[in-house]
Design a protein around this motif. Structure first.
Motif, PDB file in Angstrom:
ATOM      1  N   VAL A   1       0.831  -1.204   0.000  1.00 27.50           N
ATOM      2  CA  VAL A   1       0.000   0.000   0.000  1.00 27.50           C
ATOM      3  C   VAL A   1       0.868   1.258   0.000  1.00 27.50           C
ATOM      4  O   VAL A   1       0.554   2.232  -0.700  1.00 27.50           O
ATOM      5  CB  VAL A   1      -0.977  -0.008   1.197  1.00 27.50           C
ATOM      6  CG1 VAL A   1      -1.719   1.313   1.299  1.00 27.50           C
ATOM      7  CG2 VAL A   1      -1.955  -1.174   1.068  1.00 27.50           C
ATOM      8  N   ALA A   2       1.953   1.266   0.743  1.00 29.04           N
ATOM      9  CA  ALA A   2       2.808   2.459   0.798  1.00 29.04           C
ATOM     10  C   ALA A   2       3.313   2.840  -0.594  1.00 29.04           C
ATOM     11  O   ALA A   2       3.350   4.024  -0.954  1.00 29.04           O
ATOM     12  CB  ALA A   2       3.970   2.237   1.754  1.00 29.04           C
ATOM     13  N   ARG A   3       3.685   1.851  -1.391  1.00 27.23           N
ATOM     14  CA  ARG A   3       4.125   2.153  -2.766  1.00 27.23           C
ATOM     15  C   ARG A   3       2.973   2.715  -3.584  1.00 27.23           C
ATOM     16  O   ARG A   3       3.139   3.666  -4.359  1.00 27.23           O
ATOM     17  CB  ARG A   3       4.679   0.904  -3.426  1.00 27.23           C
ATOM     18  CG  ARG A   3       5.064   1.175  -4.865  1.00 27.23           C
ATOM     19  CD  ARG A   3       5.644  -0.007  -5.555  1.00 27.23           C
ATOM     20  NE  ARG A   3       5.693   0.247  -6.991  1.00 27.23           N
ATOM     21  CZ  ARG A   3       6.105  -0.624  -7.860  1.00 27.23           C
ATOM     22  NH1 ARG A   3       6.526  -1.808  -7.471  1.00 27.23           N
ATOM     23  NH2 ARG A   3       6.102  -0.342  -9.140  1.00 27.23           N
ATOM     24  N   SER A   4       1.787   2.120  -3.437  1.00 29.38           N
ATOM     25  CA  SER A   4       0.618   2.619  -4.162  1.00 29.38           C
ATOM     26  C   SER A   4       0.330   4.070  -3.791  1.00 29.38           C
ATOM     27  O   SER A   4       0.039   4.897  -4.663  1.00 29.38           O
ATOM     28  CB  SER A   4      -0.608   1.754  -3.858  1.00 29.38           C
ATOM     29  OG  SER A   4      -0.418   0.449  -4.339  1.00 29.38           O
ATOM     30  N   LEU A   5       0.434   4.393  -2.510  1.00 27.31           N
ATOM     31  CA  LEU A   5       0.175   5.763  -2.082  1.00 27.31           C
ATOM     32  C   LEU A   5       1.233   6.724  -2.611  1.00 27.31           C
ATOM     33  O   LEU A   5       0.925   7.870  -2.960  1.00 27.31           O
ATOM     34  CB  LEU A   5       0.067   5.841  -0.563  1.00 27.31           C
ATOM     35  CG  LEU A   5      -1.190   5.178   0.012  1.00 27.31           C
ATOM     36  CD1 LEU A   5      -1.145   5.161   1.528  1.00 27.31           C
ATOM     37  CD2 LEU A   5      -2.446   5.860  -0.494  1.00 27.31           C
ATOM     38  N   ALA A   6       2.477   6.261  -2.703  1.00 31.67           N
ATOM     39  CA  ALA A   6       3.529   7.096  -3.301  1.00 31.67           C
ATOM     40  C   ALA A   6       3.215   7.358  -4.770  1.00 31.67           C
ATOM     41  O   ALA A   6       3.351   8.492  -5.255  1.00 31.67           O
ATOM     42  CB  ALA A   6       4.891   6.422  -3.149  1.00 31.67           C
ATOM     43  N   GLU A   7       2.757   6.330  -5.483  1.00 31.36           N
ATOM     44  CA  GLU A   7       2.385   6.507  -6.890  1.00 31.36           C
ATOM     45  C   GLU A   7       1.178   7.443  -7.018  1.00 31.36           C
ATOM     46  O   GLU A   7       1.118   8.262  -7.929  1.00 31.36           O
ATOM     47  CB  GLU A   7       2.096   5.158  -7.534  1.00 31.36           C
ATOM     48  CG  GLU A   7       3.348   4.318  -7.706  1.00 31.36           C
ATOM     49  CD  GLU A   7       3.075   2.908  -8.196  1.00 31.36           C
ATOM     50  OE1 GLU A   7       1.940   2.410  -8.036  1.00 31.36           O
ATOM     51  OE2 GLU A   7       4.010   2.305  -8.738  1.00 31.36           O
ATOM     52  N   ALA A   8       0.237   7.316  -6.093  1.00 29.53           N
ATOM     53  CA  ALA A   8      -0.940   8.198  -6.110  1.00 29.53           C
ATOM     54  C   ALA A   8      -0.523   9.645  -5.851  1.00 29.53           C
ATOM     55  O   ALA A   8      -1.072  10.574  -6.461  1.00 29.53           O
ATOM     56  CB  ALA A   8      -1.949   7.740  -5.067  1.00 29.53           C
TER      57      ALA A   8
END
Length: 153
Positions: free
Chosen positions: A33-40
């Motif tokens: 999730v942390a990577r997804s939030l960085a991409e977001a």
């Protein structure tokens, strides 16, 4: 499952979102999730991250995209879909994934869309059976090491 809902990621729930972890055998199949939030964060005009909550408990995370051009050579091929779906290891098999896909499908319809796309890594521990049970069909396309699926709404 009582009545799950999608919540916008905020300063109040971002740490709970980052704590969502899939089963160890699924870790190579979906980004944390942390990577997804960085991409977001770097693509705020594309990404639509949401925490899946049941009562007061975070049970999963989804990130969607809306109205992006899929292929550079075809400006009419504009798609919306599911970018990431992480259901917490201890919460899988309880209907939260289905809820998330259904909620996203409703959002796509609300925005005027008629198809929902996603991609997944094929394999024994992958989500293909889950997506196929929901009605996704393979498109024959790939994105890196992932296959693409489409759900008519």
């Amino acid at each position: 499952m009582s009545s799950p809902r999608l919540e916008k990621i905020t300063t109040d729930n971002v740490l709970a979102a980052c704590a969502i972890a899939v089963r160890p055998d699924q870790e190579g199949l979906v980004a944390p999730v942390a990577r997804s939030l960085a991409e977001a964060y770097v693509q705020p005009d594309v990404a639509w991250p949401r925490l899946i909550v049941d009562g007061d408990s975070p049970v999963g995370f989804l990130m969607a995209f809306f109205d992006i051009r899929w292929r550079d050579d075809d400006p009419t091929d504009v798609r919306s879909g599911l970018w990431r779906l992480n259901i917490a290891a201890g919460q899988q098999g309880r209907g939260y994934g289905r809820f998330a896909v259904d909620a996203l499908a409703a959002e796509v319809r609300r925005r005027g869309g008629s198809r929902l796309f996603t991609t997944w890594v094929p394999g024994d521990h992958g989500p293909e059976r889950f997506y196929r049970r929901l009605g996704f069909r393979l498109t024959g396309e790939t994105s890196g090491d992932q296959v693409a699926g489409e759900l008519e709404l």
